[in-house]
Each structure stands twice: as C-alpha cells, then as structure tokens.
Design a protein around this motif. Sequence first.
Motif, PDB file in Angstrom:
ATOM      1  N   LYS A   1       0.754  -1.242  -0.113  1.00 19.17           N
ATOM      2  CA  LYS A   1       0.117  -0.111   0.013  1.00 19.17           C
ATOM      3  C   LYS A   1       0.883   1.128   0.139  1.00 19.17           C
ATOM      4  CE  LYS A   1      -4.030  -2.286   2.473  1.00 19.17           C
ATOM      5  NZ  LYS A   1      -4.984  -2.248   3.573  1.00 19.17           N
ATOM      6  N   HIS A   2       2.039   1.286   0.740  1.00 25.71           N
ATOM      7  CA  HIS A   2       2.893   2.478   0.837  1.00 25.71           C
ATOM      8  C   HIS A   2       3.521   2.657  -0.467  1.00 25.71           C
ATOM      9  CE1 HIS A   2       3.879   5.627   3.266  1.00 25.71           C
ATOM     10  NE2 HIS A   2       5.181   5.450   2.990  1.00 25.71           N
ATOM     11  N   PHE A   3       4.002   1.523  -1.080  1.00 27.03           N
ATOM     12  CA  PHE A   3       4.819   1.773  -2.435  1.00 27.03           C
ATOM     13  C   PHE A   3       3.589   2.340  -3.582  1.00 27.03           C
ATOM     14  CE2 PHE A   3       4.880  -0.133  -6.805  1.00 27.03           C
ATOM     15  CZ  PHE A   3       6.162   0.249  -6.872  1.00 27.03           C
ATOM     16  N   GLN A   4       2.297   1.781  -3.509  1.00 26.16           N
ATOM     17  CA  GLN A   4       1.326   2.424  -4.472  1.00 26.16           C
ATOM     18  C   GLN A   4       1.216   4.116  -4.122  1.00 26.16           C
ATOM     19  OE1 GLN A   4      -1.728  -0.301  -3.095  1.00 26.16           O
ATOM     20  NE2 GLN A   4      -1.885  -0.758  -5.470  1.00 26.16           N
ATOM     21  N   ARG A   5       1.023   4.265  -2.682  1.00 29.70           N
ATOM     22  CA  ARG A   5       0.854   5.765  -2.463  1.00 29.70           C
ATOM     23  C   ARG A   5       2.348   6.566  -2.590  1.00 29.70           C
ATOM     24  NH1 ARG A   5       0.344   4.936   2.653  1.00 29.70           N
ATOM     25  NH2 ARG A   5      -1.748   4.322   2.625  1.00 29.70           N
ATOM     26  N   GLY A   6       3.359   5.803  -2.432  1.00 28.21           N
ATOM     27  CA  GLY A   6       4.660   6.562  -2.583  1.00 28.21           C
ATOM     28  C   GLY A   6       4.967   7.039  -3.953  1.00 28.21           C
ATOM     29  N   CYS A   7       4.620   6.008  -5.010  1.00 29.30           N
ATOM     30  CA  CYS A   7       4.812   6.340  -6.414  1.00 29.30           C
ATOM     31  C   CYS A   7       3.720   7.346  -6.887  1.00 29.30           C
ATOM     32  CB  CYS A   7       4.549   4.965  -7.094  1.00 29.30           C
ATOM     33  SG  CYS A   7       5.732   3.466  -7.084  1.00 29.30           S
ATOM     34  N   GLN A   8       2.778   7.573  -6.206  1.00 35.19           N
ATOM     35  CA  GLN A   8       1.592   8.540  -6.642  1.00 35.19           C
ATOM     36  C   GLN A   8       2.106   9.873  -6.302  1.00 35.19           C
ATOM     37  OE1 GLN A   8      -2.364   7.910  -5.145  1.00 35.19           O
ATOM     38  NE2 GLN A   8      -3.058   9.390  -6.498  1.00 35.19           N
ATOM     39  N   VAL A   9       2.727   9.802  -4.921  1.00 32.80           N
ATOM     40  CA  VAL A   9       2.993  11.118  -4.379  1.00 32.80           C
ATOM     41  C   VAL A   9       4.094  11.694  -5.290  1.00 32.80           C
ATOM     42  CG1 VAL A   9       4.127  12.188  -2.368  1.00 32.80           C
ATOM     43  CG2 VAL A   9       2.268  10.666  -2.171  1.00 32.80           C
ATOM     44  N   ARG A  10       5.216  10.928  -5.572  1.00 34.03           N
ATOM     45  CA  ARG A  10       6.499  11.109  -6.181  1.00 34.03           C
ATOM     46  C   ARG A  10       6.335  11.178  -7.804  1.00 34.03           C
ATOM     47  NH1 ARG A  10       7.379   8.197  -1.850  1.00 34.03           N
ATOM     48  NH2 ARG A  10       9.047   8.625  -0.488  1.00 34.03           N
ATOM     49  N   GLY A  11       5.261  10.933  -8.275  1.00 34.47           N
ATOM     50  CA  GLY A  11       5.048  10.916  -9.643  1.00 34.47           C
ATOM     51  C   GLY A  11       5.727   9.852 -10.427  1.00 34.47           C
ATOM     52  N   LEU A  12       5.989   8.687  -9.719  1.00 39.72           N
ATOM     53  CA  LEU A  12       6.591   7.357 -10.608  1.00 39.72           C
ATOM     54  C   LEU A  12       5.402   6.681 -11.084  1.00 39.72           C
ATOM     55  CD1 LEU A  12       9.192   6.689  -7.698  1.00 39.72           C
ATOM     56  CD2 LEU A  12       9.606   8.023  -9.594  1.00 39.72           C
ATOM     57  N   ASN A  13       6.030   5.928 -12.003  1.00 45.03           N
ATOM     58  CA  ASN A  13       4.999   4.848 -12.724  1.00 45.03           C
ATOM     59  C   ASN A  13       5.208   3.328 -12.024  1.00 45.03           C
ATOM     60  OD1 ASN A  13       3.452   3.266 -14.377  1.00 45.03           O
ATOM     61  ND2 ASN A  13       5.056   3.457 -16.072  1.00 45.03           N
ATOM     62  N   GLY A  14       4.436   2.975 -11.168  1.00 41.99           N
ATOM     63  CA  GLY A  14       4.632   1.955 -10.360  1.00 41.99           C
ATOM     64  C   GLY A  14       3.657   0.672 -10.817  1.00 41.99           C
ATOM     65  N   TRP A  15       4.588  -0.366 -11.243  1.00 39.29           N
ATOM     66  CA  TRP A  15       3.771  -1.824 -11.537  1.00 39.29           C
ATOM     67  C   TRP A  15       3.861  -2.499 -10.339  1.00 39.29           C
ATOM     68  CZ3 TRP A  15       4.453  -3.807 -16.938  1.00 39.29           C
ATOM     69  CH2 TRP A  15       4.426  -2.716 -18.088  1.00 39.29           C
ATOM     70  N   ILE A  16       3.131  -3.418 -10.208  1.00 40.43           N
ATOM     71  CA  ILE A  16       3.045  -4.423  -9.181  1.00 40.43           C
ATOM     72  C   ILE A  16       2.809  -5.734  -9.405  1.00 40.43           C
ATOM     73  CG2 ILE A  16       1.589  -5.091  -7.111  1.00 40.43           C
ATOM     74  CD1 ILE A  16       0.934  -2.233  -6.649  1.00 40.43           C
TER      75      ILE A  16
END
Length: 339
Positions: A205-220
């Motif tokens: 959950k924190h990875f998802q939130r952290g990518c959104q805050v930093r403008g990163l493209n996060g895959w899971i």
Amino acid sequence: MHSAPRSNSTILDVAREARASKTSVSRYFGHERERLSPELQARIAMAAQRLGYRPNRMARGLKGGSSGLVGMLVADIRNPFSVAVMHGIEQACRERGLSLMVCNTDNDPSQERAHLELLASYRVEGLVINAAGSPDQELQALTERGIPLVLLDRDVGSIDADVVGLDNQMAIDIALDHLQAQGYRTLLYISEPPAEASSRQIRLKHFQRGCQVRGLNGWIHDQRLDEGACLHRAISNFLSHQTASPRSLLCANGRVTLAVTRVLQELGVTLGDIGLLGIDELDWCALIPPGITTLAQPTEAIGRAALQCLLAEPTSGRTSLAPPYLHPPTLMARGSTRR
C-alpha cells in the motif's frame, strides 16, 4: 575433597555443597540472581558445576513456578530474517538466564495451532509469534491464561499485543527516494501474496501511495515463489514494455530478491541499466556483480526488542507502531542501482 559430578544431583545437594540455603540456590537459577552477593553467586555456580547439576525447568513449571523458557513460533525457519531475529532473541534470553524454545510452522496454520498448544503446555514465560495464518482464537485463549505475547513482523487481527519489527513505511520511502534520486522512473514492485502477512500489505500500500506522490510509474506483481515461470513472464513483460524512462525492480523481501536475481541472470540483464533493490540484506547480495542494493533490517535489535517488550510490565492499551518496537532499515547502496 570435592564431590564427584553426578547427573541426579538435586537443588539440596547444590545448597549443601555451596554452603548456602535452598532458597538462595532457587534464586540463582530463577530470575532473582541479582539479589545474591557476587561471592554467593560464585559459590553456587562452582557447586553446580562440580555436581553436574542442571535445573529441571519442566518440573519447576509444573509446580507453578518459573519455567525459565521463552517460546518462539516462526512461520518459516528457512527465512533468513527469522533466523537472524531468532539469534537476537536467543542472545537476549541467555543474558537473562532464560532459554529459548522454537517451533517452526512451515506456513501451515494447522501446525501453527498445534505448536501454540505445545508451547503453552511448557508454561513458557511468554511467546514471540511470527504468525503464518490468523490464529486469533488461539492467541486470545493464551492471553486469557495470562501468557504474555509479542507479535514479530506481522500483526494478527484483533489480538491486543505489541508488534515488533521493521518500520515498513519508512523502508518503502527510503527505497523510493533512493531509486528516484538515481534516475529510475518506472518501477516494478514484486512481492509474495500480500494477504498472508500484514507487513506485506503495509509495504504494498505504501509503495502505491509513494509512487503516486513522487510521480513515479509503479507496476505491481505478487505471486508464490514456487511459480518460477510466472515470475519469469512478469519480469520479461516489464522489461519489454516500451518506455523512455529508466526502469528498476523493487523486491519486497530477501526471498523475492533471490528469485528475481536468478531470473535477471537468465535474461542476461545488466544490473544498473535495469535497477534492482531488495528489502533485507543477505550475505550474497554484496557478491553478485556489481553488488545488489538492499535495505538491511536491524535483526539483532529487533530480536532484543521483542524479548524486552515481552518481559516488560503490562500497560494499558496497545503501544505498537511506536518506538522502540518499529525499527528503521539501513540503505546498503551498491552497483545495482547505479545507472
């Protein structure tokens, strides 16, 4: 002349040999050793050594006294994290004159229930629980019997017990900040099934939130590690994705890091061009060229904190999610995240 060592020596024999009272000997082998003078402690220790005396922990527990045993239940004893934390707990137990009894569940909830009952039957001083399933009812029954509990790494539903382990949110923040600073913008987070452990859920959950805050493209991607072909496909798909931004993989724990590293070697990936960062520091991570960047957990401190928390006086309400129970990781930056 000194008495000859014999295996059936009693506490009374030790008292006579040491010219001490039976109560003093009981205190020495219990939790009140500090109440005895150093000279008396030395006499009792020498007498016990000469007689070959060993306290009967089981008998002490059956009489309603202190067993001197601390129980530990681990979900997977093959996990390097579990072994390292176990060492910290054992060292702390030894310093306090306690012994550690460990049971491994192999992530089997039925084994977990059986081992919990076994550990309770030994009248342990307390239990450190690294849960494999959701043994809420069994743990609640233990707390009602007055057995202190500490949860290691994973929370368990409604159980009112402290959780000792890594500060998972901080770990994800450190990982994302490092990867972003190194220029990686597209990240694949790989985890074992998050539903099986609260720590995995927090990290995801924190990875998802952290990518959104930093403008990163996060895959899971999450899966069981015995599904090697599935992991190979997931990483291949990520690497073949058309993107101009540099890519990196973030592994949720040491077991995942090992499985991912094997796949990357099979694919002939050059580490650094494709980033790789793993949570958990393992000995081999520094040996794989150009070195794998990790977040090292302070396992010794976590183990010692677990026992300290277990033996602490009970307080009203939960004190989890606060120092000293959640510990920060240490970034071990190596070549796998240097572009």
